[in-house]
Each structure stands twice: as C-alpha cells, then as structure tokens.
Design a protein around this motif. Structure first.
Motif, mmCIF file in Angstrom:
data_model
loop_
_atom_site.group_PDB
_atom_site.id
_atom_site.type_symbol
_atom_site.label_atom_id
_atom_site.label_comp_id
_atom_site.label_asym_id
_atom_site.label_seq_id
_atom_site.Cartn_x
_atom_site.Cartn_y
_atom_site.Cartn_z
ATOM 1 N N GLN A 1 0.840 -1.196 0.000
ATOM 2 C CA GLN A 1 0.000 0.000 0.000
ATOM 3 C C GLN A 1 0.871 1.240 0.000
ATOM 4 O O GLN A 1 1.960 1.254 0.579
ATOM 5 C CB GLN A 1 -0.915 0.004 1.220
ATOM 6 N N GLY A 2 0.377 2.308 -0.648
ATOM 7 C CA GLY A 2 1.158 3.533 -0.726
ATOM 8 C C GLY A 2 1.977 3.580 -2.001
ATOM 9 O O GLY A 2 1.738 2.819 -2.946
ATOM 10 N N SER A 3 2.952 4.477 -2.034
ATOM 11 C CA SER A 3 3.738 4.675 -3.248
ATOM 12 C C SER A 3 5.219 4.848 -2.911
ATOM 13 O O SER A 3 5.568 5.287 -1.817
ATOM 14 C CB SER A 3 3.245 5.919 -4.005
ATOM 15 N N PRO A 4 6.099 4.510 -3.862
ATOM 16 C CA PRO A 4 7.535 4.733 -3.644
ATOM 17 C C PRO A 4 7.855 6.221 -3.670
ATOM 18 O O PRO A 4 7.130 7.010 -4.294
ATOM 19 C CB PRO A 4 8.186 3.986 -4.808
ATOM 20 N N PRO A 5 8.936 6.644 -3.028
ATOM 21 C CA PRO A 5 9.262 8.085 -2.947
ATOM 22 C C PRO A 5 9.412 8.765 -4.294
ATOM 23 O O PRO A 5 9.140 9.959 -4.409
ATOM 24 C CB PRO A 5 10.587 8.091 -2.167
ATOM 25 N N ALA B 1 2.940 7.027 2.521
ATOM 26 C CA ALA B 1 4.031 6.175 2.998
ATOM 27 C C ALA B 1 3.718 4.705 2.715
ATOM 28 O O ALA B 1 2.625 4.221 2.998
ATOM 29 C CB ALA B 1 4.235 6.385 4.495
ATOM 30 N N ALA B 2 4.687 4.003 2.152
ATOM 31 C CA ALA B 2 4.456 2.614 1.744
ATOM 32 C C ALA B 2 4.502 1.665 2.942
ATOM 33 O O ALA B 2 5.279 1.857 3.879
ATOM 34 C CB ALA B 2 5.496 2.204 0.703
ATOM 35 N N ARG B 3 3.675 0.649 2.902
ATOM 36 C CA ARG B 3 3.674 -0.398 3.927
ATOM 37 C C ARG B 3 3.099 -1.680 3.314
ATOM 38 O O ARG B 3 2.338 -1.635 2.342
ATOM 39 C CB ARG B 3 2.847 0.007 5.145
ATOM 40 N N ASP B 4 3.457 -2.811 3.899
ATOM 41 C CA ASP B 4 2.942 -4.101 3.456
ATOM 42 C C ASP B 4 1.652 -4.403 4.202
ATOM 43 O O ASP B 4 1.596 -4.337 5.433
ATOM 44 C CB ASP B 4 3.963 -5.206 3.724
ATOM 45 N N VAL B 5 0.615 -4.744 3.437
ATOM 46 C CA VAL B 5 -0.706 -4.973 4.014
ATOM 47 C C VAL B 5 -1.207 -6.354 3.604
ATOM 48 O O VAL B 5 -1.065 -6.765 2.453
ATOM 49 C CB VAL B 5 -1.714 -3.899 3.549
ATOM 50 N N ALA C 1 -7.784 0.245 2.799
ATOM 51 C CA ALA C 1 -6.910 -0.831 2.342
ATOM 52 C C ALA C 1 -7.627 -1.750 1.364
ATOM 53 O O ALA C 1 -7.052 -2.173 0.348
ATOM 54 C CB ALA C 1 -6.390 -1.628 3.541
ATOM 55 N N GLN C 2 -8.886 -2.085 1.648
ATOM 56 C CA GLN C 2 -9.656 -2.898 0.712
ATOM 57 C C GLN C 2 -9.779 -2.186 -0.632
ATOM 58 O O GLN C 2 -9.654 -2.811 -1.692
ATOM 59 C CB GLN C 2 -11.050 -3.180 1.281
ATOM 60 N N TRP C 3 -10.021 -0.886 -0.576
ATOM 61 C CA TRP C 3 -10.200 -0.129 -1.818
ATOM 62 C C TRP C 3 -8.916 -0.157 -2.662
ATOM 63 O O TRP C 3 -8.973 -0.445 -3.858
ATOM 64 C CB TRP C 3 -10.606 1.318 -1.497
ATOM 65 N N PRO D 1 4.212 -3.481 8.850
ATOM 66 C CA PRO D 1 3.186 -4.306 8.208
ATOM 67 C C PRO D 1 1.867 -4.238 8.968
ATOM 68 O O PRO D 1 1.837 -4.008 10.173
ATOM 69 C CB PRO D 1 3.793 -5.720 8.247
ATOM 70 N N ALA D 2 0.779 -4.466 8.240
ATOM 71 C CA ALA D 2 -0.551 -4.390 8.849
ATOM 72 C C ALA D 2 -1.439 -5.488 8.287
ATOM 73 O O ALA D 2 -1.292 -5.882 7.131
ATOM 74 C CB ALA D 2 -1.179 -3.020 8.609
ATOM 75 N N VAL D 3 -2.354 -5.972 9.113
ATOM 76 C CA VAL D 3 -3.339 -6.965 8.705
ATOM 77 C C VAL D 3 -4.723 -6.351 8.844
ATOM 78 O O VAL D 3 -5.095 -5.875 9.926
ATOM 79 C CB VAL D 3 -3.237 -8.249 9.551
ATOM 80 N N ASP D 4 -5.463 -6.299 7.748
ATOM 81 C CA ASP D 4 -6.815 -5.731 7.728
ATOM 82 C C ASP D 4 -6.872 -4.377 8.434
ATOM 83 O O ASP D 4 -7.674 -4.161 9.347
ATOM 84 C CB ASP D 4 -7.810 -6.683 8.387
ATOM 85 N N PRO D 5 -6.027 -3.425 8.036
ATOM 86 C CA PRO D 5 -5.998 -2.141 8.752
ATOM 87 C C PRO D 5 -7.251 -1.311 8.502
ATOM 88 O O PRO D 5 -7.851 -1.374 7.433
ATOM 89 C CB PRO D 5 -4.762 -1.454 8.161
#
Length: 485
Positions: free
Chosen positions: A58-62, A72-76, A172-174, A244-248
């Motif tokens: 999720q998010g984008s690279p700099p 800010a990028a993160r793994d979801v 996050a779902q979107w 990292p996040a699960v179902d944020p």
C-alpha cells in the motif's frame, strides 16, 4: 442393499453422522463464493465482484510522479475474501433506495443544498442535490452529492433488504481492489496516458460525470476505480501506521485535527495524478459535492443460516427388511468418519449455544432489553420497540482494534444486523440518543470503575463490558491534510 440392512442395526447418531460425512464435500462446494453476484434491488441490479484475500504494497515509492506526502508505503495483508461493487453506486440504484425508504439526503434536507456544477466549478445552491447535480445524468451515471452518512444509509438498506452485510470498503480494501495485483501508478501503467484508458478526469470528462462501465476494467473486473467520482471509504483520514498491517482500518480520527473521512479514486474535476492507485483524499463526512460518490463492500454470504431440510427415508425401505451382520470396509470407514463429524458438530453446537447465551447478555449500564449477539462480520442488535429511531452510539473490539460507529435502532422480531467488518469480541453502548460520543477516546478499552462514564442528560452511557482487552492506542497529533475544495 447390504449396507442399508447393516445401517438399521446401528445407533441413529452414527447413521446421521455417516450422512453428514457423505454430504460434507457437497456442502463445502456449495458454500464456495461465486466470482460475481447480481442482486435484484427491485427492477435494478447491483453487481458484485469477488475479491480474494491477499497481500499488497500500500502507498507509493518516494520517486513516484505526483506522489503525496501521505502515501508512505507499507505491506498490508487482507485476510478475508470480500465482494465489492463492480461499479460505483449509480443514480438508478440510489433512486430505488430513496423510493423504497423515503430517504432524503443531507443536501435535500439541509438549508443550503449541495455543491453542484455551475458551469465553471462547484458552488453551493439549494437546488443542487443528487437528483440535480448541475449536469445531465441518467440512471447509469454514478450518484453524486451524497455524504458519508448518505452512503452508509444506502449500505444499511442493502443489509436489511438482502440479509447480507454491506458497508463502505476500508481504504486498504479499496486500494487492494484498485491495484488488482499491480504496483504501477495506475492499474493500466505508469504514464499519464494510461489514466485516459481507465477513467474520466479533468482532461477528458468535460462538464460532469459519465455513465459507468465505459472504461477499461482492472484485472479483477472492476470498473471506474479511477476517476468519474471520488469514493467514500470507511476510514478516518490519518497517517498510515508504520510497519506491516493486517486488515488495517483507521477507526478514530487523529488527535488534534478536524475529523475527515477518506475519499479515493480521483474524479472528473481532478487531474490525472489523482487517479493513481495510491493517491489519497479526504473531506468532512458531511460534504456533499458533485464529484463525490461511493461503492459498497459486501460479506460473502447472508447472515441468516440456510435451513437444511430433514433427511427422508430412502424409497422402498420397510421396517421388516432383513438384517445382516456383515460389515464392508466402506461402511466401517464411513461410520467412523461420520461419528467424528457428528462429535465435531455436537461440540460446535454447544459452542454456538454458549456464544449466543453470552452474546445476548445485556451490557452493564445499557438500557433494559438492549442485547448483542456477535455473528459473522458483525453483530445482531436486539432492542425494545419503544427505542425505535433512537441513535445508538457503540464501540466494539474487532481483531484487537476498537471501532466506533452509530446506527439508528430499528427493532424487529429477527433483530437488526450491524456490520463491523469482522467478528467483534466485545460490543459496548457508549451513548443512546445523543449526537456526540460519550466515552473519552484517549482512555483504554478497560476503564477503571472510577473513570466509567455515567448517565447524564445528553444520553444514556454504559461501562465497558470486557476488562481484559488491550488498551486503545492514541495516535500523536497529525497535520498535513491536502487542500480541500
């Protein structure tokens, strides 16, 4: 014939267990969700697309062109499958809702109307509503000039109408659904020219929205995820939590800033960069603008369990049929397996009965007769008839996170299903009949007895139901909202 005669010598429980074992594969196959579902709203169809659970960035690279400071990028990880509207909710679908319920949007009941298109831009006028946004539209155009509340009322109507839990998607779902496995700026590529293939925006839309479904869908079969109208999401707008996040889901607005809800996807009024998969936007939940719409997320199945007909005796069998003492290997395997399945079923039934008994227990301090029963992706609310129309403010614990929301009480013999996005381990009344939250948001879920809210003139308040749940983390003040309209 040999097997039938043998079966009649066995206890009825083992016979039933064998039948359950033999039918289990077929039942599992029948429960597998379809890749697409069409729901009849009464002459108007709502199409849903299955989105399978998975992981994404999720998010984008700099270095991404057009990137915002809030990406800010993160793994979801999304741990559960869900259905998502194939298109944004259309004028025709919303009109069916309004006709059946008599619902009037916030722009219609407000004194100043909404922000419609005046030929140059958005301006507020009394006559601007979802019916008259300032440009021509048909039943196939995405509905606009709807607030976050308006969108939520539509989803609640769908839940009550179908028995399937509906809501707005989380942010996050979107984004996961929009990307459909891609990591490019747009799901069709990186160049701005890719935006023209997938959506309507300032460079190609003209003076208003366009009918849904005219642009290239993504790999999941979803249309208009980019452009045409911004789409309300369930989250409050704020910075992504690091790591990292699960179902944020951002269930509370960041401290120190005006609460805003997330909008995603860009619109016919915005430049191509706003159609990027990672691009974020936000607005006051009461905003009613001619480029704001929504689409719905839905549970995989209806909440009410299907009624399984009782098994009937096979044709041609009689009580006087001969008995046999011989056992076949298949019969032994089937009966033993059936016994195990039956034992599991009995344990499960006991668990359900205990769960219901606990779930229906009144919350301490709640009005008499108000009970909750968690089930599936939400809970059933039971309330006495005299509370009809009262606004219930509640908070619940879902996957270790506290979610606050409100719902008008509509008592019925079956109860009222409230979607929470996951099975709640606790539900608590915060306030009944007042407009503001009762419990301090800085406090943990497990409040000390001395800090428990008390009943007051503004509405009835309740103490926490569970005292062993983790505390609620309160984010530091966040600043840096992008510019509003």
């Amino acid at each position: 014939m040999q097997l039938r005669a043998t079966a009649r010598r066995l206890p009825p429980a083992l016979v039933l267990g064998a039948a359950v074992a033999l039918l289990a594969p077929a039942a599992a196959q029948a429960a597998d969700p379809a890749p697409a579902v069409a729901i009849d709203l009464g002459g108007v169809s709502l199409e849903l697309v299955l989105v399978k659970a998975g992981r994404f960035r999720q998010g984008s690279p700099p270095a991404e062109a057009g990137r915002g400071d809030d990406e800010a990028a993160r793994d979801v990880t999304l741990a559960r499958d869900f259905y998502l509207g194939k298109f944004p909710v259309t004028v025709g679908q919303f009109a069916r809702f309004a006709a059946e319920t008599g619902y009037r949007t916030e722009a219609e009941v407000g004194a100043s109307g909404g922000f419609g298109f005046d030929g140059k831009g958005l301006s507020q006028r009394k006559e601007f509503t979802w019916r008259t946004p300032g440009f021509p539209q048909t039943d196939l155009h995405p509905v606009t000039l709807v607030t976050f509340k308006d969108a939520g009322e539509f989803a609640r109507w769908l839940t009550q109408k179908t028995g399937r839990a509906f809501d707005l998607p989380t942010e996050a779902q979107w984004e996961y659904a929009d990307r459909a496995g891609t990591q490019t700026r747009f799901y069709a590529g990186d160049a701005d020219s890719a935006a023209a293939a997938i959506g309507w925006f300032k460079g190609n839309a003209g003076s208003g929205t366009r009918p849904v479904g005219q642009k290239q869908p993504n790999a999941f079969g979803l249309h208009d995820m980019s452009g045409d109208v911004y789409e309300w999401c369930r989250d409050w707008y704020g910075p992504y939590a690091p790591g990292p996040a699960v179902d944020p889901e951002q269930t509370t607005p960041p401290a120190g800033d005006k609460p805003r809800r997330v909008l995603r996807g860009g619109s016919w009024l915005k430049d191509a960069k706003h159609l990027r998969a990672a691009a974020r936007y936000r607005n006051d939940p009461g905003s009613r603008n001619a480029d704001n719409g929504f689409r719905v997320v839905a549970a995989l199945s209806a909440s009410a369990p299907a009624v399984v007909p009782a098994p009937t005796a096979p044709a041609g069998t009689t009580a006087g049929a001969p008995r046999s003492s011989s056992w076949s290997t298949a019969a032994v395997v089937g009966f033993v397996g059936g016994g195990l399945v039956l034992a599991s079923a009995i344990i499960g039934l006991i668990g359900v009965l205990v769960h219901r008994a606990v779930g229906r227990k009144p919350v301490a301090g709640a009005p008499p007769g108000v009970t909750f029963r968690p089930q599936g992706d939400g809970f059933w609310l039971h309330a006495p008839a005299h509370l009809h129309g009262s606004m219930l403010h509640y908070r619940c614990l879902v996957k270790g996170a506290v979610r606050r929301a409100s719902v008008p009480i509509e008592p019925s013999p079956r109860g009222q299903f409230v979607y929470t996005g996951g099975s709640p381990s606790a539900v608590e009344v915060e306030q009944l009949g007042a407009a503001a939250w009762a419990a301090p948001r800085a406090a943990g879920w497990a409040a000390a007895p001395s800090a428990a809210p008390r009943a007051g003139a503004a509405g009835r308040r309740a103490r926490d139901r569970i005292s062993s749940a983790p505390d609620v983390a309160v984010a530091a003040p966040f600043r840096g909202y992008p510019s509003a309209y």
